[in-house]
Write a protein that holds these residues in place. Structure first.
Motif, PDB file in Angstrom:
ATOM      1  N   ALA A 293      56.780   6.051  81.187  1.00 25.80           N
ATOM      2  CA  ALA A 293      57.456   4.949  81.591  1.00 25.80           C
ATOM      3  C   ALA A 293      56.444   3.946  82.132  1.00 25.80           C
ATOM      4  O   ALA A 293      56.448   2.672  81.617  1.00 25.80           O
ATOM      5  CB  ALA A 293      58.436   4.899  82.764  1.00 25.80           C
ATOM      6  N   LEU A 297      56.474   1.513  79.306  1.00 24.58           N
ATOM      7  CA  LEU A 297      57.860   0.501  79.331  1.00 24.58           C
ATOM      8  C   LEU A 297      57.533  -0.630  78.911  1.00 24.58           C
ATOM      9  O   LEU A 297      58.273  -1.490  78.358  1.00 24.58           O
ATOM     10  CB  LEU A 297      58.439   0.755  80.773  1.00 24.58           C
ATOM     11  CG  LEU A 297      59.625  -0.058  81.102  1.00 24.58           C
ATOM     12  CD1 LEU A 297      60.730   0.385  79.948  1.00 24.58           C
ATOM     13  CD2 LEU A 297      60.033   0.109  82.355  1.00 24.58           C
ATOM     14  N   TRP A 323      58.592  -5.247  84.014  1.00 25.82           N
ATOM     15  CA  TRP A 323      58.832  -4.101  83.738  1.00 25.82           C
ATOM     16  C   TRP A 323      59.175  -3.178  84.822  1.00 25.82           C
ATOM     17  O   TRP A 323      59.986  -2.267  84.880  1.00 25.82           O
ATOM     18  CB  TRP A 323      57.656  -3.534  83.046  1.00 25.82           C
ATOM     19  CG  TRP A 323      56.456  -3.239  83.942  1.00 25.82           C
ATOM     20  CD1 TRP A 323      55.467  -4.272  84.137  1.00 25.82           C
ATOM     21  CD2 TRP A 323      56.098  -2.013  84.727  1.00 25.82           C
ATOM     22  NE1 TRP A 323      54.593  -3.676  84.917  1.00 25.82           N
ATOM     23  CE2 TRP A 323      54.951  -2.484  85.235  1.00 25.82           C
ATOM     24  CE3 TRP A 323      56.571  -0.929  84.523  1.00 25.82           C
ATOM     25  CZ2 TRP A 323      53.947  -1.473  85.933  1.00 25.82           C
ATOM     26  CZ3 TRP A 323      55.761   0.241  85.299  1.00 25.82           C
ATOM     27  CH2 TRP A 323      54.695  -0.182  85.918  1.00 25.82           C
ATOM     28  N   LEU A 327      62.266  -0.642  85.364  1.00 26.81           N
ATOM     29  CA  LEU A 327      61.813   0.770  85.937  1.00 26.81           C
ATOM     30  C   LEU A 327      62.716   1.256  87.058  1.00 26.81           C
ATOM     31  O   LEU A 327      63.173   2.284  87.039  1.00 26.81           O
ATOM     32  CB  LEU A 327      60.364   0.734  86.452  1.00 26.81           C
ATOM     33  CG  LEU A 327      59.753   2.331  86.600  1.00 26.81           C
ATOM     34  CD1 LEU A 327      60.201   3.355  85.419  1.00 26.81           C
ATOM     35  CD2 LEU A 327      58.508   2.076  87.037  1.00 26.81           C
TER      36      LEU A 327
END
Length: 356
Positions: A293, A297, A323, A327
């Motif tokens: 991630a 991501l 982001w 997250l």
């Protein structure tokens, strides 16, 4: 073996298999960096889970031990030159210092209540971070230090050559020092993870679980709780230091933000929660999920923002600069739908179905 446990183990073994063949499956430099980071953080998360998940010890000093191991190798290579002697000496020095710190913290603090012990470990980690930042003559200060690694790990090193003296390629991958460095990190991580699996499956692991569930009862039936808690604290610390040593060789750079920052401690905590406390296999899943991630991501959001450019509001919501917001949302959803972590929830549900 029950279905939930089998599913989690299968998923973790698939991840290990992907890491094993990562240089051949993912040949981009960034992808290999991600694979090496996942391998290192699996060990960090598993060793921390040995504390918080199996023994019930909350510590904020895990990055301190990771950093001491990394700085041990970095300082030796910086001041003694590239070679296996400095690597071994630096690793041994880092492990010894780590063990002494862990014993001191353990014996002095593990008798106090959990919250006070956590604060003591946080204070110790903060002191080491400040020292690493201030002792620039030894550690390089805020800038950190770069250093040369043994010849085997240099990208220009040819592991295998053909008759013309050119480096051999296997499935398009050069057999060079970069490949050797990756597999060095992978093997170290795999061996340390296997060792922790053996620990939690041994009688020691059973005692640790007993201490976690009811410390007073464990003390009452004859177990020296402080001794066991100190021992597992030292084991987890030394494991983190060894992971730090391997990571220092991979990066060829060590600095406070790279190996000692509180952000790394937060990452470890998130990985433990995502994977599931009290299951070593969860460490594999949690570390892989968060590292992926962190690296990808933002890229996915950039693609999604481009694909929805004609729609109202969505491109702004999917702006790659946001982001971290997404997250956080993903983490909240994971906690909501997997309250015991991904691995822990799958194991619990599978075991309940098997027992029904």
């Amino acid at each position: 073996m029950k279905k939930g446990t089998l599913t989690v183990k299968a998923a973790a073994l698939v991840i290990w298999a992907l890491l094993l063949f990562a240089p051949f499956l993912f040949q981009d430099v960034r992808q290999i960096e991600v694979a090496a980071r996942i391998a290192v953080f699996i060990v960090l998360v598993a060793s921390y889970d040995l504390l918080i998940g199996y023994t019930g010890i909350v510590s904020f000093a895990h990055t301190m031990f990771f950093g001491v191991g990394a700085y041990g190798v970095a300082i030796a290579l910086k001041h003694m030159g590239a070679g296996w002697g400095p690597v071994l000496l630096g690793t041994a020095g880092g492990v010894v210092v780590t063990a002494l710190l862990a014993v001191a913290i353990g014996l002095l603090s593990l008798r106090v209540k959990a919250i006070f012990f956590a604060m003591i470990t946080l204070a110790a980690a903060s002191v080491v971070l400040v020292l690493a930042s201030q002792l620039s003559g030894i550690t390089g200060g805020e800038d950190g230090m770069t250093y040369k690694v043994p010849e085997l790990f240099k990208p220009a090193t040819k592991l295998f050559t053909d008759e013309a003296g050119k480096v051999v390629r296997l499935w398009g991958v050069q057999m060079n020092g970069k490949l050797a460095a990756y597999y060095f990190v992978f093997v170290i991580a795999a061996v340390l993870f296997w060792a922790m699996l053996r620990i939690v499956g041994s009688p020691l692991g059973t005692v640790l679980k007993a201490i976690r569930e009811n410390e007073g009862r464990a003390e009452g039936i004859g177990y020296r709780v402080v001794a066991y808690r100190t021992a597992v604290f030292v084991i987890a610390a030394v494991t983190a230091a060894l992971a730090g040593s391997a990571y220092a060789l991979w990066l060829k750079y060590t600095g406070p933000e790279t190996v000692l920052s509180f952000g790394i401690m937060i990452d470890i905590l998130l990985m433990v929660v995502i994977g599931g406390m009290g299951t070593m296999w969860g460490a594999v899943i949690g570390a892989t999920a968060l590292v992926m991630a962190q690296y990808y991501l933002r890229d996915l959001m950039e693609v999604a923002a481009g694909a929805t450019a004609e729609l109202p509001l969505l491109p702004e919501l999917l702006n790659p600069e946001r982001w971290l917001l997404w997250l956080g949302i993903i983490f909240i959803l994971l906690v909501y739908f997997f309250p015991a972590g991904i691995a822990g929830t799958i194991i619990d549900k599978g075991d309940r179905k098997a027992g029904a």
